[in-house]
Design a protein around this motif. Structure first.
Motif, mmCIF file in Angstrom:
data_model
loop_
_atom_site.group_PDB
_atom_site.id
_atom_site.type_symbol
_atom_site.label_atom_id
_atom_site.label_comp_id
_atom_site.label_asym_id
_atom_site.label_seq_id
_atom_site.Cartn_x
_atom_site.Cartn_y
_atom_site.Cartn_z
ATOM 1 N N LEU A 19 0.994 -1.304 0.214
ATOM 2 C CA LEU A 19 0.007 -0.045 0.051
ATOM 3 C C LEU A 19 0.846 1.195 -0.065
ATOM 4 N N THR A 22 0.919 8.476 -0.287
ATOM 5 C CA THR A 22 0.830 9.516 -1.498
ATOM 6 C C THR A 22 2.210 9.899 -2.236
ATOM 7 N N LEU A 28 -1.311 8.131 -7.558
ATOM 8 C CA LEU A 28 -2.201 8.103 -6.498
ATOM 9 C C LEU A 28 -2.257 9.666 -5.762
ATOM 10 N N ARG A 32 -5.768 10.890 -5.222
ATOM 11 C CA ARG A 32 -6.490 11.515 -4.054
ATOM 12 C C ARG A 32 -6.636 12.961 -4.061
ATOM 13 N N TYR A 60 -2.387 8.539 3.113
ATOM 14 C CA TYR A 60 -3.226 7.295 2.390
ATOM 15 C C TYR A 60 -4.700 7.837 1.976
ATOM 16 N N ALA A 157 -13.198 2.224 -5.327
ATOM 17 C CA ALA A 157 -11.891 2.056 -4.647
ATOM 18 C C ALA A 157 -11.778 3.308 -3.755
ATOM 19 N N THR A 183 -10.308 8.132 2.043
ATOM 20 C CA THR A 183 -8.981 7.205 1.537
ATOM 21 C C THR A 183 -9.374 7.119 -0.044
ATOM 22 N N TRP A 185 -7.728 4.835 -3.608
ATOM 23 C CA TRP A 185 -6.901 3.737 -4.455
ATOM 24 C C TRP A 185 -7.229 3.653 -5.687
ATOM 25 N N GLU A 186 -6.325 2.955 -6.279
ATOM 26 C CA GLU A 186 -6.606 2.445 -7.674
ATOM 27 C C GLU A 186 -7.411 1.460 -7.710
ATOM 28 N N GLU A 190 -6.841 -2.902 -2.847
ATOM 29 C CA GLU A 190 -6.237 -2.019 -2.054
ATOM 30 C C GLU A 190 -7.062 -1.529 -1.120
ATOM 31 N N LEU A 191 -8.361 -1.109 -1.396
ATOM 32 C CA LEU A 191 -9.193 -0.218 -0.574
ATOM 33 C C LEU A 191 -9.429 -1.302 0.673
ATOM 34 N N TYR A 194 -6.529 -2.047 3.036
ATOM 35 C CA TYR A 194 -6.313 -0.504 3.854
ATOM 36 C C TYR A 194 -7.363 -0.726 5.028
#
Length: 608
Positions: A19, A22, A28, A32, A60, A157, A183, A185-186, A190-191, A194
């Motif tokens: 993970l 930023t 990312l 974000r 994050y 995500a 938060t 993510w791609e 990943e989400l 996290y």
């Protein structure tokens, strides 16, 4: 150090998916940053009275601060999230527009957004004024970067995590805003990972575990940011202190003790009063006249000026150097209440402080010895995942004391050390202390979070400001160089980090209660007491569970308290002079004699 099955499983999960923070991923960062704008747009669409302030990225994710008449509720966050997903699916182009300061002011005034006007006024003259538009539906002042289109964001995500209070510009005298954290993510995977780590972090939270394990408390009557250590917590602290004190004695450190307060004048000489005053507790003065003249006492924010006075109390010879003074000195910082967080951010904390006074020709060797001590500390604590940050000055800032020549010498000494040790490192420009550069050790914990622990600093400024001298071999007066070092950093912060790293399951040598004796009935309390006394004579931290509970409950209570060893004693053990061993990790441990058990535990205590 043994690792629990739960911890091992979590470690495996952590290693399967990286993970990124930023700053580690330009992609990312754009995701974000754009997501924060999408959130602000959604909020203002659903809550027309809400005014936006700032919305930066975090490690994050992102947040935005809002001035809204009513508090946001969990239901509101769900509505905002759904609106964000709708905005993403619209496929709105993200358009950058550069405008004049006057044009930006005109448009902001037309929107009736006073916070944006303040932000505009804070942009330095000559710096471009850029607006970022989401289609033709919403815009904000922003320097970027962003994705090209909201369709570049994955609607599955991201998530909105929480709402917190935040003062405008971080000033308690100004408007209190509402900060929504999110938060992004791609990928959904990943989400998910996290959020799993967030849940694991809640289970490991040192504030929760510290209370459950009876290590420390906070009391409203005492005040926020001022922990009170229970007997178990005090044992934990003392064990850490004793370990480091022994290591320091091996290396020629000399113990000192200094007061908790001093005259303001002391900190004027060091520069703390001029550079650090906002973080110090208010001055104590006898009357208003003394207060106006800045004649009074303050609680110390640092230990170094005190150690300097001890050095300066007599004329030193080149033969006396290096001098290494060490103190577990408690210092005080007037942290804002909103910045406090358990043990990791407090108002009174103890630093494993040491100040070395060295000849210039001794600097490199002594610096390497300090780094070696820090590495020994990390090895003992089983902290393996860390990097070294070369915290250097920002040449464009005016916050630093001293000449560029002195700073270059200090920074080069640090750079030589890490290169000689082939230590993984990176530079942190602007992270230096106002009096000198630092080598900071950034530790990554079991949940992939980063913490600063040990630090070493090279200081040419305080020896000049306090006019420190030593008599050189040729009889001339020369100036020493100072090394500031703290392998633990803040003892409170270290304990908080260790509680979370170990999930409260401390290695044997560090556990406040290492052994608990469980008599199967009151009939065997006498034998349990004999065993306890024998273990205590050999430095083992042991207690007896003398409650009238049945044995299975006593075992559960000991496991819940994360006691490394349980000793069950009953008729058979009393007759044979043995104990029945049950280890927290490892199950049954046989039935050794008390003498055999003591030898085993002493080995664990010594780390052999």
């Amino acid at each position: 150090m043994s690792q629990s099955p739960e911890a091992a499983q979590n470690s495996q999960a952590n290693s399967t998916l990286k993970l990124l923070r930023t700053h580690e991923s330009p992609k990312l960062e754009r995701i974000r940053h754009t997501m924060s704008h999408v959130m602000a747009m959604a909020v203002q669409k659903l809550f027309p009275k809400a005014q936006v302030t700032i919305g930066p990225t975090t490690d994050y994710g992102f947040y935005y601060d809002f001035d809204n008449p009513d508090p946001f509720t969990p239901e509101d966050l769900n509505r905002i999230k759904k609106e964000m997903q709708a905005i993403i699916k619209k496929g709105l182009p993200v358009i950058r527009e550069e405008v004049s300061r006057e044009e930006a002011k005109r448009r902001i005034q037309a929107l009736g957004e006073p916070y944006k006007l303040e932000i505009l006024d804070s942009i330095p003259e000559g710096q471009p004024i850029s607006l970022y538009h989401l289609g033709d539906e919403w815009w904000d002042l922003c320097a970027g970067p962003h994705v090209d289109n909201t369709k570049d964001l994955n609607p599955k995500a991201f998530d909105l995590l929480s709402v917190a209070g935040a003062y405008w510009r971080g000033d308690e005298t100004k408007t209190q805003l509402q900060r929504i954290y999110g938060t992004a993510w791609e990928t959904p995977e990943e989400l998910k990972e996290y959020k799993r780590r967030l849940e694991e972090a809640k289970l490991r939270d040192h504030r929760k575990l510290g209370k459950e394990l009876g290590l420390f408390i906070f009391a409203d009557e005492v005040g926020p940011g001022l922990p009170l250590w229970t007997p178990k917590g005090t044992i934990l602290r003392s064990t850490l202190e004793d370990f480091l004190k022994q290591e320091q004695i091996k290396r020629g450190y000399l113990p000192v003790v200094t007061p908790h307060i001093a005259r303001v004048d002391l900190f004027k000489i060091s520069g703390h009063w001029q550079k650090y005053r906002e973080d110090m507790f208010p001055m104590m003065a006898e009357d208003e006249q003394a207060r106006a003249a800045e004649q009074g006492f303050v609680m110390k924010p640092m230990n170094c000026p005190f150690h300097i006075q001890i050095y300066k109390s007599e004329l030193r010879s080149y033969r006396d150097l290096p001098l290494r003074y060490a103190e577990f000195g408690t210092v005080y910082r007037y942290e804002q209440s909103g910045e406090l967080g358990g043990l990791t951010r407090v108002r009174g904390f103890t630093v494993d402080d040491s100040h070395l006074f060295v000849r210039p020709d001794q600097l490199d060797e002594e610096f390497l010895k300090v780094v070696d001590l820090i590495l020994v500390v990390f090895e003992k604590l089983q902290l393996k995942d860390f990097r070294a940050r070369l915290s250097f000055r920002d040449p464009n800032s005016d916050k630093y004391l001293g000449s560029a020549e002195d700073w270059d010498k200090a920074e080069n000494a640090i750079r030589r050390a890490v290169e000689q040790l082939s230590m993984p490192h990176f530079e942190g420009i602007g992270e230096a202390a106002f009096y000198g550069p630092k080598l900071d050790f950034i530790f990554r914990d079991a949940l992939d979070r980063e913490w600063q622990l040990g630090t070493v600093q090279v200081d040419y400024q305080n020896p000049q400001r306090f006019d420190l001298q030593y008599v050189a071999e040729d009889g001339s007066r020369q100036r020493p160089v100072m090394i500031h070092r703290a392998p633990f950093g803040s003892l409170e912060r270290l304990v908080g980090i260790l509680i979370e790293e170990y999930a409260g399951d401390f290695p044997f040598w560090l556990a406040p209660e290492q052994v608990r004796i469980l008599p199967v009935s009151d009939q065997y309390l006498g034998y349990a007491t004999q065993v306890r006394d024998q273990l205590r004579e050999h430095g083992i931290r042991v207690q007896i569970d003398a409650d009238s509970d049945r044995l299975p409950k006593k075992i559960r209570n000991a496991e819940k308290a994360k006691i490394p060893f349980m000793l069950i004693v009953g008729e058979q053990e009393q007759a044979a002079g043995t104990v029945s061993v049950r280890q927290r990790h490892g199950g049954e441990g046989g039935s050794p004699t008390v003498t055999e058990l003591i030898a085993q535990l002493e080995q664990l205590n010594s780390g052999t």
